[in-house]
Design a protein around this motif. Structure first.
Motif, PDB file in Angstrom:
ATOM      1  N   GLU A  99       0.849  -1.172   0.000  1.00  0.00           N
ATOM      2  CA  GLU A  99       0.000   0.000   0.000  1.00  0.00           C
ATOM      3  C   GLU A  99       0.892   1.232   0.000  1.00  0.00           C
ATOM      4  OE1 GLU A  99      -2.812   0.032   3.164  1.00  0.00           O
ATOM      5  OE2 GLU A  99      -3.305  -2.084   2.897  1.00  0.00           O
ATOM      6  N   ASN A 100       0.576   2.155  -0.867  1.00  0.00           N
ATOM      7  CA  ASN A 100       1.331   3.396  -0.931  1.00  0.00           C
ATOM      8  C   ASN A 100       0.648   4.390  -0.008  1.00  0.00           C
ATOM      9  OD1 ASN A 100       2.820   5.608  -1.544  1.00  0.00           O
ATOM     10  ND2 ASN A 100       2.441   5.556  -3.752  1.00  0.00           N
ATOM     11  N   ILE A 101       1.231   4.622   1.152  1.00  0.00           N
ATOM     12  CA  ILE A 101       0.597   5.513   2.120  1.00  0.00           C
ATOM     13  C   ILE A 101       0.679   6.963   1.661  1.00  0.00           C
ATOM     14  CG2 ILE A 101       0.997   3.979   4.040  1.00  0.00           C
ATOM     15  CD1 ILE A 101       3.312   5.824   4.884  1.00  0.00           C
ATOM     16  N   TYR A 102       1.573   7.263   0.742  1.00  0.00           N
ATOM     17  CA  TYR A 102       1.713   8.631   0.278  1.00  0.00           C
ATOM     18  C   TYR A 102       0.546   9.036  -0.614  1.00  0.00           C
ATOM     19  CZ  TYR A 102       6.318   8.067   2.209  1.00  0.00           C
ATOM     20  OH  TYR A 102       7.348   7.822   3.067  1.00  0.00           O
ATOM     21  N   GLU A 103      -0.117   8.069  -1.249  1.00  0.00           N
ATOM     22  CA  GLU A 103      -1.303   8.388  -2.049  1.00  0.00           C
ATOM     23  C   GLU A 103      -2.393   8.977  -1.166  1.00  0.00           C
ATOM     24  OE1 GLU A 103      -2.529   4.874  -4.056  1.00  0.00           O
ATOM     25  OE2 GLU A 103      -0.920   4.974  -5.531  1.00  0.00           O
ATOM     26  N   TYR A 104      -2.559   8.424   0.012  1.00  0.00           N
ATOM     27  CA  TYR A 104      -3.564   8.928   0.946  1.00  0.00           C
ATOM     28  C   TYR A 104      -3.251  10.372   1.310  1.00  0.00           C
ATOM     29  CZ  TYR A 104      -5.804   9.723   5.470  1.00  0.00           C
ATOM     30  OH  TYR A 104      -6.504  10.260   6.503  1.00  0.00           O
ATOM     31  N   TYR A 105      -1.994  10.661   1.648  1.00  0.00           N
ATOM     32  CA  TYR A 105      -1.623  12.018   2.035  1.00  0.00           C
ATOM     33  C   TYR A 105      -1.683  12.969   0.854  1.00  0.00           C
ATOM     34  CZ  TYR A 105      -0.200  10.048   6.469  1.00  0.00           C
ATOM     35  OH  TYR A 105      -0.195   9.420   7.678  1.00  0.00           O
ATOM     36  N   ASP A 106      -1.397  12.467  -0.334  1.00  0.00           N
ATOM     37  CA  ASP A 106      -1.486  13.297  -1.528  1.00  0.00           C
ATOM     38  C   ASP A 106      -2.934  13.697  -1.793  1.00  0.00           C
ATOM     39  OD1 ASP A 106      -0.392  14.625  -3.756  1.00  0.00           O
ATOM     40  OD2 ASP A 106      -0.930  12.931  -5.062  1.00  0.00           O
ATOM     41  N   GLU A 107      -3.856  12.753  -1.678  1.00  0.00           N
ATOM     42  CA  GLU A 107      -5.278  13.055  -1.854  1.00  0.00           C
ATOM     43  C   GLU A 107      -5.761  14.027  -0.783  1.00  0.00           C
ATOM     44  OE1 GLU A 107      -7.471  12.195  -4.219  1.00  0.00           O
ATOM     45  OE2 GLU A 107      -5.793  11.287  -5.296  1.00  0.00           O
ATOM     46  N   LYS A 108      -5.306  13.831   0.441  1.00  0.00           N
ATOM     47  CA  LYS A 108      -5.695  14.713   1.531  1.00  0.00           C
ATOM     48  C   LYS A 108      -5.182  16.129   1.273  1.00  0.00           C
ATOM     49  CE  LYS A 108      -5.713  14.777   6.559  1.00  0.00           C
ATOM     50  NZ  LYS A 108      -5.237  14.148   7.774  1.00  0.00           N
TER      51      LYS A 108
END
Length: 135
Positions: A99-108
């Motif tokens: 899981e790419n946790i940075y995608e979540y922060y990027d969307e946020k």
């Protein structure tokens, strides 16, 4: 002088209950006897002595196996449960997933930027871009 060997690994030593049997073995053998002998006496009248003896063996064998057999330090039922889970319940080929946790922060972060731009547009009071206003 008397010499007694003391094993280094004391986890393999089991306390004996009756004779050379542990409590687990005594319970399993007792259950085997409770199931096997009534089955023998019931089957003896219907199918004969020799066939009833085979019924006795078939009824008692699982209890004796569960009492005696240990593999890798595990009782037979736990070993069989682990074997069934490994072969049937869980997939044999594991797919590596990350899981790419940075995608979540990027969307946020994108949502925060979008909210800030909407708030700025609301503060301007509907002003037009580049300083032009209606006359």
């Amino acid at each position: 002088m008397a010499y007694v060997d003391v094993p280094k690994d004391l986890t393999n030593i089991k306390t004996k209950f009756i004779g050379n049997f542990t409590k687990r073995q005594c319970v399993c053998f007792g259950l085997g006897i409770l199931v096997g002998f009534p089955g023998y006496f019931i089957a003896r009248g219907a199918i004969g002595t020799t066939a009833a003896f085979y019924v006795l063996i078939a009824l008692m064998a699982p209890f004796f196996l569960f009492g005696i057999v240990e593999k890798d330090g595990l009782p037979l039922e736990i070993y069989m449960l682990n074997f069934i889970r490994h072969t049937l319940a869980y997939p044999q080929i594991r797919v590596e997933r990350s899981e790419n946790i940075y995608e979540y922060y990027d969307e946020k972060r994108k949502q925060e930027i979008q909210m800030k731009t909407q708030q700025r547009a609301g503060k301007r009071g509907g002003k037009r871009p580049h300083g032009r206003q209606k006359k």
